[in-house]
Each structure stands twice: as structure tokens, then as C-alpha cells.
Design a protein around this motif. Structure first.
Motif, short mmCIF file in Angstrom:
data_model
loop_
_atom_site.label_atom_id
_atom_site.label_comp_id
_atom_site.label_asym_id
_atom_site.label_seq_id
_atom_site.Cartn_x
_atom_site.Cartn_y
_atom_site.Cartn_z
N SER A 121 0.82 -1.22 0.00
CA SER A 121 0.00 0.00 0.00
C SER A 121 0.85 1.27 0.00
N GLY A 122 1.98 1.21 -0.71
CA GLY A 122 2.86 2.37 -0.82
C GLY A 122 3.80 2.54 0.36
N ALA A 123 3.73 1.64 1.35
CA ALA A 123 4.61 1.77 2.52
C ALA A 123 6.04 1.36 2.21
N GLN A 124 6.24 0.64 1.10
CA GLN A 124 7.57 0.34 0.60
C GLN A 124 7.65 0.87 -0.83
N LEU A 125 8.83 1.32 -1.23
CA LEU A 125 8.97 1.91 -2.56
C LEU A 125 9.81 1.02 -3.46
N PRO A 126 9.48 0.95 -4.77
CA PRO A 126 10.25 0.12 -5.71
C PRO A 126 11.73 0.49 -5.67
N LEU A 127 12.59 -0.52 -5.77
CA LEU A 127 14.03 -0.28 -5.67
C LEU A 127 14.78 -1.19 -6.63
N TYR A 128 15.80 -0.64 -7.28
CA TYR A 128 16.63 -1.42 -8.20
C TYR A 128 18.09 -1.42 -7.78
N SER A 129 18.44 -0.61 -6.80
CA SER A 129 19.82 -0.53 -6.31
C SER A 129 19.92 -1.27 -4.98
N MET A 130 21.10 -1.75 -4.67
CA MET A 130 21.29 -2.40 -3.37
C MET A 130 21.37 -1.36 -2.27
N VAL A 131 21.99 -0.24 -2.57
CA VAL A 131 22.10 0.85 -1.60
C VAL A 131 20.81 1.68 -1.67
N PRO A 132 20.11 1.84 -0.55
CA PRO A 132 18.89 2.65 -0.57
C PRO A 132 19.21 4.12 -0.76
N PRO A 133 18.26 4.91 -1.26
CA PRO A 133 18.51 6.35 -1.42
C PRO A 133 18.64 7.03 -0.06
N GLY A 134 19.32 8.17 -0.06
CA GLY A 134 19.41 8.96 1.16
C GLY A 134 20.75 8.93 1.85
N MET A 135 21.75 8.24 1.24
CA MET A 135 23.08 8.20 1.83
C MET A 135 23.83 9.49 1.49
N GLU A 136 24.18 10.24 2.49
CA GLU A 136 24.85 11.51 2.28
C GLU A 136 26.16 11.32 1.51
N GLY A 137 26.32 12.08 0.44
CA GLY A 137 27.55 12.05 -0.34
C GLY A 137 27.58 11.00 -1.43
N TYR A 138 26.59 10.09 -1.44
CA TYR A 138 26.62 9.00 -2.43
C TYR A 138 25.88 9.36 -3.71
N GLU A 139 25.14 10.43 -3.67
CA GLU A 139 24.34 10.87 -4.82
C GLU A 139 23.34 9.77 -5.21
N LYS A 140 23.22 9.47 -6.50
CA LYS A 140 22.22 8.50 -6.95
C LYS A 140 22.83 7.10 -7.01
N PRO A 141 22.26 6.12 -6.30
CA PRO A 141 22.80 4.75 -6.34
C PRO A 141 22.78 4.17 -7.75
N ALA A 142 23.62 3.18 -8.01
CA ALA A 142 23.69 2.54 -9.32
C ALA A 142 22.49 1.62 -9.53
N VAL A 143 22.00 1.55 -10.76
CA VAL A 143 20.87 0.68 -11.08
C VAL A 143 21.19 -0.12 -12.35
N PRO A 144 20.55 -1.27 -12.56
CA PRO A 144 20.77 -2.04 -13.79
C PRO A 144 20.14 -1.35 -14.98
N ASP A 145 20.54 -1.76 -16.18
CA ASP A 145 20.03 -1.12 -17.39
C ASP A 145 18.52 -1.29 -17.56
N PHE A 146 17.95 -2.37 -17.01
CA PHE A 146 16.52 -2.60 -17.22
C PHE A 146 15.63 -1.76 -16.31
N ALA A 147 16.23 -1.00 -15.41
CA ALA A 147 15.43 -0.19 -14.47
C ALA A 147 14.61 0.86 -15.19
N SER A 148 15.11 1.33 -16.34
CA SER A 148 14.40 2.39 -17.07
C SER A 148 13.35 1.85 -18.04
N MET A 149 13.26 0.53 -18.20
CA MET A 149 12.28 -0.06 -19.11
C MET A 149 10.89 -0.09 -18.49
#
Length: 532
Positions: free
Chosen positions: A321-349
Motif C-alpha cells: 500500500s505504498g509503505a515500501q517503494l520500488p528499488l533497483y539498487s542495493m544501496v537505498p537512497p538517502g546516503m549523504e555524499g553518495y548521490e544517486k545509487p547505481a541501477v541495472p540497465d533494465f530499471a528504465s524499461m
């Protein structure tokens, strides 16, 4: 005179009885639903949050998390750091005591850390303290424990030398791997120090009783340095894996706090209890691990195809019910200094294009329609949300590839013990919440030599080399770049399939004060109070 005297004495006795009854009635108890039975109460042998909630109440590290999750002084009142960031000198509080009244000393911390890194202890989480000088060499038997970079300066002064500057070291010192145990008490009882009646604690609470699979009772530690500010007399942890049962007990007023509930109840619970329902975004990743030691999971095409066929948006919206958000990276968002975590090529499909590509990959690997049969088993720890996720993914794999999928569930302690001890599987559910807010904490899980938490048993020399380089890099920006490159290798190879950025689901009675949602999901009972 005699009659008056008798009446006076009787009045005094009656008053004393009333005061005694009032004192008993005034006992402040917090009842916590804890989502599972702890595997152990030994800080050297725990590894999941439901164990940590209990242990951190009873043992206090050099640093702790305050109610908002921020690192603050714990058993250490202060510390100094060398200019190069490799030597930390901690001043332990003069009034820090064990529950038996003996002083908490620098030697207790040294003893506990040496014990943790001693290979004979077989501590599952020993690698977490590898930033300490010689810790890895001690843990792998290359050096004696006396060579660990933890030095007693005097009874209340502890010096810790690191292999290299470690920005998150103060966060590490709040972790249960860095908790002290009483050296004198351990020498008396050995590993049996964890039993009720034997255990002594330096935290806000001490162990009173523990009946496995029933309840664990902590009582206020009157020897604790900050006891005057601890408002609870007793904390009772109930290991309830059945989410529905936990909610029923909460609604009946038997529980004041519940950790985890079925996400399909979110709308109803919010309607009924409003602000008592807490959905707290966290630095945590919900993922599936593939056992790369055996076919077909040894084939990267199979792993990628299975991951691509999982509709993460469906899991997020329909199951959580939206309490968890879709994720494609192993590192969750929000890590200071890490910018945008890496994702596989199929994440944009789109999901449709993703599934079409997944079918092609699976066919290339020789499985699915017209190829070898695809027989899979999904293992997960008992929980209604995890069961619904596993059932949905099994249906996705059946629909996309014609796979035959079975489900296997175990209680939380048995599930993770099986994985950590190297049991074979095809697919296994896992989750990781940050021990400290740094990408390394997530990426180190899949290092080739991480025999405890690399559930996929994946080995990639290039990934390992980049991670090693990040450990040696002193420039924080360059260090983050090395880890980003490493994560790209990881998500392309998909030994693990990140699914969702987890949120922590709590029910907190409006009788409870002092609660604060935080990203590290730390809620020490010492900060809480209960009104009647």
C-alpha cells in the motif's frame, strides 16, 4: 491512652498498606510486540533488529542513538580523535556501573571486542569491526587477540586505533558488536553469562526473565548512570511472528507497541488509529538472494531474467500500500555524499518491455518454454507480508516463464541461521537495515570473503578490488565513486535482486510518550514512558 495509641498504630499500618499498594499499582510497564524470538542474547551472536531492540536496552555502547536516531554519548561521556582520524580516545563515565554495582571499565570493552574478533567465538558479525587495526587479521587467525587495536589507558580510558580513517566509526560504536560485557562476570559464568540470574547489564534495563517463545522481561537497572531519567519500571518483549495476532493484542490493549503488521491492514489501521500508525522510511533494502553456487542461479542470464520479471511497482502498491517503494539498487537512497545509487540497465524499461527481454534471456539460458524446466523454491521468514510477496513473485515467474515455484518458510531465527550457515537454496528473501549510514554497509554484504552475509555466495574479483580500493581511499568523494562503480557491477550481475526500499511499520499507543520515527529504526526503551 491505650485505645488512642492502638488506633494511631492501626492508622499508620493502614496508611503503609495503602502506600505499598499505591507503589505496586504505579509500576510503569511497556509491553512491546517484537515480531520474533531472538536467536541469542549474546551481543556476539545476534544479527537482526528484533534482537538488537532487546540487547540495546540492556547493554550500552560507547555511543548510542538518541530518540531521533542521532549518535550521542553513551557509556563514554566524551572522546577525542587524532588529526589523521585513526585514533579515538574514549573517556568512560565515572558513574557507569554494571547492574551488580561494579564499575564499567575500559577493560570490559577491550575484553568484549577481543572476544568478538577471536575466531573461536565464531561471531557472525565480526567483520563489522574490521576498521579497527588488526581486527581482520585477528578474526582470521593470523594474529593473536592481544594485537587488536583496542588499548586500555586506565580504568576509564579506552584508546582504539583504526586501520584507516573511518567516517562512520562513531556509528559503529553504537552497534551491538561494540557492546561491552563484564569481564569478571564472563570469567565466572563463561557463555552462560546470558542466562537470567547470571547476566549483568550496563544499560538502562537488566534481564529479569526469559521464557523462549513466550516473553522476555527487563526491569529498570537502578545502577545505570542515567537511571533517574528512565521512566519505565519494566519492559516486556513478546515474540509474536503472527502479524494478525499482534494487531489483535494491540487493539485489545495488551500491547503498547507493535513492530511490523500486515501492510494490507494499513488503510484500516490508519482509519481506526490515525497517529498511532507509524510508517517510517528507513535506510533499508528488501531483496531476494540467488544461490549462485548451483544451476540455474549460477547463470547471470537466469538471475537477470528472474529479477526483470518481478513487478516492483505491484509489490509496492498492492502488497505494501505504498509503505515500501520500488528499488533497483542495493544501496537505498538517502546516503549523504553518495548521490544517486547505481541501477541495472533494465530499471528504465517499462514492465512489459522488461518481461519481453526477460523471456529472451531465459530462452538464451536454455530454460522456460521449449527448454529445460525451471523449478524454483522461494524461502522466506514467517510473516504475512513476506508470504504475500513470495506468492506474488511465484505467480509472476509462473506467468512469464512457466516456472514451477514452491514456497518454504521458517521462523525468523531459523531462516537467517540457515542462510548464514551456508544452507543451499534457489531463492531466498532477505532484508538489510543500515548499521551505519554509509553505502559500504550494504555493498560489503556481497564481498567474496563475507562468509556470513553473502547469502548468494557470489564472488567477483573486480567488485572486491573496487571495494578494497574504497577502504584505502582517504578522499571521501573518490571513495564514494569507487563504491558506485562496485555497485554497478553488483546490480548488473544480479546475485541479489533489490526489490523495495523498506519502511518500518509500527503501532504505537497514544499512551506512549517519547517515541520518534527515525531512519535507523532505533527506539531505546530508556526514552519512552507510558501513561495510564
Amino acid at each position: 491512652m491505650t485505645l488512642m495509641k492502638t488506633r494511631f498504630v492501626a492508622t499508620l499500618l493502614a496508611g503503609s498498606m495503602l502506600l505499598g499498594a499505591s507503589g505496586a499499582l504505579a509500576e510503569v510497564v511497556l509491553n512491546r510486540g517484537n515480531s520474533g524470538e531472538p536467536k541469542s542474547l549474546d551481543p556476539a551472536h545476534i544479527s537482526i533488529n528484533i534482537e538488537g531492540f532487546i540487547i540495546r536496552d540492556m547493554f550500552e555502547g560507547l555511543t548510542i542513538n538518541d530518540a531521533s536516531g542521532k549518535i550521542v554519548p553513551g557509556a563514554a561521556e566524551s572522546w577525542k580523535v587524532s588529526d589523521d582520524g585513526t585514533v579515538y580516545t574514549f573517556k568512560i563515565r565515572d558513574n557507569a556501573k554494571w547492574s551488580d554495582g561494579s564499575p564499567v571499565t575500559a577493560e570490559d570493552f577491550q575484553f568484549a571486542m577481543r572476544r568478538l574478533e577471536n575466531p573461536k567465538t565464531a561471531a557472525e558479525y565480526a567483520n563489522l569491526l574490521y576498521p579497527i587495526k588488526n581486527a581482520e587479521k585477528v578474526n582470521t587467525g593470523k594474529l593473536p587477540v592481544e594485537e587488536l587495536g583496542v588499548k586500555v589507558i586506565d580504568a576509564k580510558t579506552l584508546e582504539i586505533t583504526l586501520e584507516r580513517a573511518t567516517p562512520y566509526f562513531l556509528q559503529l560504536m553504537s552497534h551491538y558488536t561494540a557492546l561491552p560485557i563484564s569481564k569478571a562476570n564472563y570469567e565466572k559464568f563463561g557463555d552462560a553469562f546470558v542466562k537470567p540470574g547470571n547476566m549483568v547489564n550496563n544499560g538502562a534495563f537488566k534481564l529479569e526473565s526469559h521464557v523462549p517463545n513466550d516473553k522476555l522481561v527487563e526491569v529498570k537497572n537502578d545502577q545505570y548512570w542515567d537511571a533517574k531519567n528512565v521512566k519505565l519500571d519494566k519492559v516486556v518483549f513478546y515474540p509474536i511472528e503472527d502479524d494478525a495476532a499482534a494487531v489483535r493484542r494491540y487493539e485489545a490493549g495488551e500491547l503498547d507497541v507493535v513492530y511490523n503488521f500486515s501492510a494490507d491492514q494499513l488503510k484500516r489501521l490508519r482509519s481506526a488509529y490515525n497517529s498511532q500508525v507509524h510508517v517510517s522510511p528507513s535506510l533499508a533494502t528488501y531483496y531476494y538472494a540467488f544461490d549462485t553456487r548451483q544451476e540455474p542461479m549460477s547463470d547471470v542470464k537466469v538471475r537477470r531474467a528472474l529479477s526483470m520479471a518481478i513487478d516492483r511497482d505491484f509489490l509496492s502498491s498492492e502488497i505494501y500500500s505504498g509503505a515500501q517503494l520500488p528499488l533497483y539498487s542495493m544501496v537505498p537512497p538517502g546516503m549523504e555524499g553518495y548521490e544517486k545509487p547505481a541501477v541495472p540497465d533494465f530499471a528504465s524499461m517499462s514492465q512489459i518491455d522488461r518481461e519481453d527481454k526477460a523471456v529472451e534471456l531465459m530462452k538464451e539460458a536454455g530454460y522456460g518454454a521449449g527448454g529445460k524446466p525451471l523449478n524454483l523454491d522461494i524461502r522466506y521468514n514467517t510473516n504475512s507480508n513476506h508470504e504475500r510477496v513470495a506468492t506474488a513473485i511465484a505467480d509472476m515467474w509462473k506467468t512469464t516463464f512457466g516456472a514451477k515455484v514452491t514456497l518454504t518458510n521458517l521462523d525468523v531465527a531459523s531462516h537467517y541461521s540457515y542462510l548464514k550457515e551456508g544452507g543451499k537454496f534457489s531463492v531466498a528473501r532477505a532484508g538489510w537495515a543500515a548499521d551505519y549510514a554509509d553505502p559500504e554497509n550494504f555493498l560489503a554484504l556481497t564481498l567474496g570473503d563475507n562468509t556470513t552475509f553473502n547469502y548468494a555466495h557470489w564472488k567477483n574479483p573486480e567488485f572486491d578490488a573496487l571495494m578494497k580500493k574504497s577502504y584505502d581511499e582517504k578522499d571521501q568523494k573518490l571513495r564514494m565513486e569507487e563504491m558506485h562503480k562496485a555497485e554497478q557491477i553488483l546490480v548488473d550481475a544480479q546475485p541479489v535482486a533489490p526489490l523495495m526500499n523498506s519502511a518500518d511499520l509500527w503501532l504505537v499507543s497514544d499512551k506512549v510518550s517519547g517515541w520518534a520515527d527515525n531512519a535507523v529504526n532505533e527506539h531505546l526503551s530508556k526514552y519512552l514512558s507510558v501513561s495510564k
